[in-house]
Design an enzyme around this catalytic site. Sequence first.
Site, PDB file in Angstrom:
ATOM      1  N   GLU A 113       0.856  -1.202   0.000  1.00  0.00           N
ATOM      2  CA  GLU A 113       0.000   0.000   0.000  1.00  0.00           C
ATOM      3  C   GLU A 113       0.884   1.240   0.000  1.00  0.00           C
ATOM      4  O   GLU A 113       1.995   1.213   0.513  1.00  0.00           O
ATOM      5  CB  GLU A 113      -0.949  -0.022   1.205  1.00  0.00           C
TER       6      GLU A 113
ATOM      7  N   CYS B 153       4.885   4.471   9.432  1.00  0.00           N
ATOM      8  CA  CYS B 153       5.546   3.796   8.312  1.00  0.00           C
ATOM      9  C   CYS B 153       7.012   4.167   8.127  1.00  0.00           C
ATOM     10  O   CYS B 153       7.873   3.285   8.160  1.00  0.00           O
ATOM     11  CB  CYS B 153       4.784   4.071   7.026  1.00  0.00           C
TER      12      CYS B 153
ATOM     13  N   LYS C 262       1.098  13.994  11.786  1.00  0.00           N
ATOM     14  CA  LYS C 262       0.788  14.826  10.620  1.00  0.00           C
ATOM     15  C   LYS C 262      -0.663  15.259  10.762  1.00  0.00           C
ATOM     16  O   LYS C 262      -1.400  14.686  11.577  1.00  0.00           O
ATOM     17  CB  LYS C 262       1.046  14.056   9.319  1.00  0.00           C
TER      18      LYS C 262
HETATM   19  C1  UDX Z   1      -0.638  -1.412   8.260  1.00  0.00           C
HETATM   20  C2  UDX Z   1       0.249  -2.602   8.073  1.00  0.00           C
HETATM   21  O1  UDX Z   1      -0.257  -3.378   7.146  1.00  0.00           O
HETATM   22  C3  UDX Z   1       1.691  -2.245   8.053  1.00  0.00           C
HETATM   23  O2  UDX Z   1       2.464  -3.312   7.657  1.00  0.00           O
HETATM   24  C4  UDX Z   1       1.921  -1.105   7.130  1.00  0.00           C
HETATM   25  O3  UDX Z   1       3.267  -0.757   7.102  1.00  0.00           O
HETATM   26  C5  UDX Z   1       1.122   0.075   7.600  1.00  0.00           C
HETATM   27  O4  UDX Z   1      -0.195  -0.264   7.595  1.00  0.00           O
HETATM   28  P1  UDX Z   1      -1.805  -0.330  10.229  1.00  0.00           P
HETATM   29  O5  UDX Z   1      -3.018  -0.372   9.371  1.00  0.00           O
HETATM   30  O6  UDX Z   1      -1.215   0.964  10.581  1.00  0.00           O
HETATM   31  O7  UDX Z   1      -0.682  -1.219   9.569  1.00  0.00           O
HETATM   32  O8  UDX Z   1      -1.987  -1.264  11.501  1.00  0.00           O
HETATM   33  P2  UDX Z   1      -2.861  -1.081  12.780  1.00  0.00           P
HETATM   34  O9  UDX Z   1      -3.564   0.230  12.725  1.00  0.00           O
HETATM   35  O10 UDX Z   1      -1.987  -1.447  13.907  1.00  0.00           O
HETATM   36  O11 UDX Z   1      -3.987  -2.186  12.596  1.00  0.00           O
HETATM   37  C6  UDX Z   1      -3.819  -3.540  12.619  1.00  0.00           C
HETATM   38  C7  UDX Z   1      -5.173  -4.203  12.917  1.00  0.00           C
HETATM   39  O12 UDX Z   1      -5.058  -5.608  12.855  1.00  0.00           O
HETATM   40  C8  UDX Z   1      -5.733  -3.865  14.289  1.00  0.00           C
HETATM   41  O13 UDX Z   1      -7.071  -3.440  14.169  1.00  0.00           O
HETATM   42  C9  UDX Z   1      -5.643  -5.188  15.046  1.00  0.00           C
HETATM   43  O14 UDX Z   1      -6.681  -5.347  16.010  1.00  0.00           O
HETATM   44  C10 UDX Z   1      -5.768  -6.201  13.923  1.00  0.00           C
HETATM   45  N1  UDX Z   1      -5.174  -7.520  14.201  1.00  0.00           N
HETATM   46  C11 UDX Z   1      -3.917  -7.623  14.680  1.00  0.00           C
HETATM   47  C12 UDX Z   1      -5.910  -8.657  13.913  1.00  0.00           C
HETATM   48  O15 UDX Z   1      -7.051  -8.585  13.472  1.00  0.00           O
HETATM   49  N2  UDX Z   1      -5.330  -9.886  14.120  1.00  0.00           N
HETATM   50  C13 UDX Z   1      -4.079 -10.025  14.618  1.00  0.00           C
HETATM   51  O16 UDX Z   1      -3.605 -11.153  14.792  1.00  0.00           O
HETATM   52  C14 UDX Z   1      -3.339  -8.846  14.910  1.00  0.00           C
HETATM   53  C1  UDX Z   2       3.660   7.290   4.258  1.00  0.00           C
HETATM   54  C2  UDX Z   2       3.825   7.212   2.731  1.00  0.00           C
HETATM   55  O1  UDX Z   2       3.705   8.500   2.156  1.00  0.00           O
HETATM   56  C3  UDX Z   2       2.819   6.256   2.148  1.00  0.00           C
HETATM   57  O2  UDX Z   2       3.005   6.128   0.761  1.00  0.00           O
HETATM   58  C4  UDX Z   2       3.054   4.934   2.862  1.00  0.00           C
HETATM   59  O3  UDX Z   2       2.455   3.879   2.326  1.00  0.00           O
HETATM   60  C5  UDX Z   2       2.760   5.089   4.327  1.00  0.00           C
HETATM   61  O4  UDX Z   2       3.696   6.009   4.835  1.00  0.00           O
HETATM   62  P1  UDX Z   2       2.169   8.619   5.980  1.00  0.00           P
HETATM   63  O5  UDX Z   2       3.160   8.143   6.987  1.00  0.00           O
HETATM   64  O6  UDX Z   2       0.728   8.424   6.255  1.00  0.00           O
HETATM   65  O7  UDX Z   2       2.442   7.946   4.555  1.00  0.00           O
HETATM   66  O8  UDX Z   2       2.373  10.188   5.748  1.00  0.00           O
HETATM   67  P2  UDX Z   2       3.315  11.100   4.859  1.00  0.00           P
HETATM   68  O9  UDX Z   2       2.459  12.146   4.268  1.00  0.00           O
HETATM   69  O10 UDX Z   2       4.170  10.339   3.957  1.00  0.00           O
HETATM   70  O11 UDX Z   2       4.217  11.822   5.972  1.00  0.00           O
HETATM   71  C6  UDX Z   2       5.147  11.094   6.750  1.00  0.00           C
HETATM   72  C7  UDX Z   2       5.911  12.032   7.654  1.00  0.00           C
HETATM   73  O12 UDX Z   2       6.774  12.880   6.901  1.00  0.00           O
HETATM   74  C8  UDX Z   2       5.032  12.967   8.491  1.00  0.00           C
HETATM   75  O13 UDX Z   2       5.551  13.033   9.805  1.00  0.00           O
HETATM   76  C9  UDX Z   2       5.181  14.311   7.793  1.00  0.00           C
HETATM   77  O14 UDX Z   2       5.008  15.389   8.671  1.00  0.00           O
HETATM   78  C10 UDX Z   2       6.598  14.230   7.289  1.00  0.00           C
HETATM   79  N1  UDX Z   2       6.863  15.092   6.113  1.00  0.00           N
HETATM   80  C11 UDX Z   2       6.228  14.836   4.927  1.00  0.00           C
HETATM   81  C12 UDX Z   2       7.783  16.137   6.202  1.00  0.00           C
HETATM   82  O15 UDX Z   2       8.375  16.377   7.258  1.00  0.00           O
HETATM   83  N2  UDX Z   2       8.032  16.892   5.082  1.00  0.00           N
HETATM   84  C13 UDX Z   2       7.421  16.654   3.894  1.00  0.00           C
HETATM   85  O16 UDX Z   2       7.715  17.368   2.929  1.00  0.00           O
HETATM   86  C14 UDX Z   2       6.481  15.595   3.812  1.00  0.00           C
END
Ligand code: UDX
Ligand code: UDX
Length: 465
Positions: A173, A294, A354
Amino acid sequence: MRVCVIGTGYVGLVTGACLAYVGHHVICVDNNEEKVKIMKSGQSPIYEPGLPEIMQESTKAGRLEFTSDIAAGIAHGDILFIAVGTPALPNGESDTRYVEAVARGIGAHLDGNYKVIVNKSTVPIGSGDWVRMIVLDGIAERQKTKSGNASSTAGEETAEKIKADFDVVSNPEFLREGSAVYDTFNPDRIVLGSNSEKAIQIMKELYAPIVERKFAEDPSLPPVPVVVTDLSSAEMIKYAANAFLATKISFINEIANICDRVGADVTQVALGMGLDSRIGTKFLNAGIGWGGSCFPKDVSALIHTAKDYGYESQLLKAVVEVNKKQRSIAIEKLQHELKILKGKTIGLLGLTFKPDTDDLRDAPSLDIIEELNRLGAKVKAYDPIVSQTGLRHGLSGVLVETDAERLADGCDALLLVTEWQQFRNLDYSKMAKLMNHPVIIDGRNFLDRDALRKAGFRYVGIGRA
Ligand code: UDX
Ligand code: UDX
């Protein structure tokens, strides 16, 4: 198509809801009963613009369901997404235990019908084959129980059939929190990694409405490029993309620090650089650095993987170091303005990593609060979402105020941590009068410097000497 998404976090829930919205029948599974209850009631457990509307419409159309019963989800889906979290372990390695638990669960419940198992979670390179192995382990465990319980031939036949009947696809993603729904419908590309032609065809069919831009902001654009590759390359694309973006930010932060010393303005430099089409203007906002769920974990995991294979990633290590230092630069600027911080009150504008999210994972605010507390300062904060929802996960050592004026009252300085849109329009003249010293450190170079000065503030940006 029939889809099951396991893990309804920031990525899984958005993916599931959007796939239902474009016409598929989706069951979202989560092992957190409380979350499932909230989602069943039509609410989103996370703050993500546009998500509740998409969820409610798809649920009403009968295409989106929620359950904690993984067996029911697996029985329903021809395509099974693994979207559980993969947080970083203390040594930087990716913690894949949740992916493992889900893969084992899938193995335990496969019913012999062909399934495509999709890794949506960001997993270390090589995890596609590993997931395959764990699913097979899950099948073998079930077979053992079966053959212990009844005649073994039937059990073996089932195992044979199931073994041949699934493929693994890596489909990383690229969703940004705060605009994840928009990003799902308007992707720059879709990456599919697998060695199975059959699985790739099914995934292409799944994404056809998005590829054809049927739900895009501009439907007249050419189709979304689909990158079809092998499993490891797909996994690497995700790490490389995030590592590059983190590098771009650390790069501009380093330039900002030099600008501060030589008297240049990094916002002008970023504009002048970014207009070179080979560079691009995006992700060149200097400030207190990157955080979130991430970039930190993915850059660390890539460094860790490289090391496992005998390579020291010097560039990426420097990218992390620059980012770590960037958080302390805001504090150095406060010390420069106020001298002693002990006994002073600092007000943080924003807490989340953010804007447009409620996510505090690896937010720069957390380190800044800790360091200010260590230096003996009192810390207050106002954040449009955290103040409203009362979510305090991971927060300590900070008094969360209910509005910006209460925040300003009695402060010796303000520090803008998160660039929430509403911070542009606060009544800064009134706030300046409520403060002991009307000083503001703009940690995101977000505010109108001249307007702030007119309002009575001493304005300090990052790299804007
Ligand atoms: C996702 C991931 O897929 C990660 O690898 C990627 O880099 C960023 O996005 P994220 O959506 O941020 O992670 O994860 P999180 O918000 O922690 O949610 C995970 C969910 O999975 C939770 O709702 C948790 O309850 C659920 N979970 C976890 C299950 O249903 N089964 C499990 O065994 C563990
Ligand atoms: C990121 C990636 O962009 C997305 O593609 C990936 O799959 C998940 O991780 P996210 O972490 O949700 O997304 O936010 P993003 O907008 O990328 O910002 C990440 C961090 O960088 C934030 O803390 C933001 O404040 C910082 N940032 C971003 C800066 O400091 N300067 C910039 O110019 C852009």
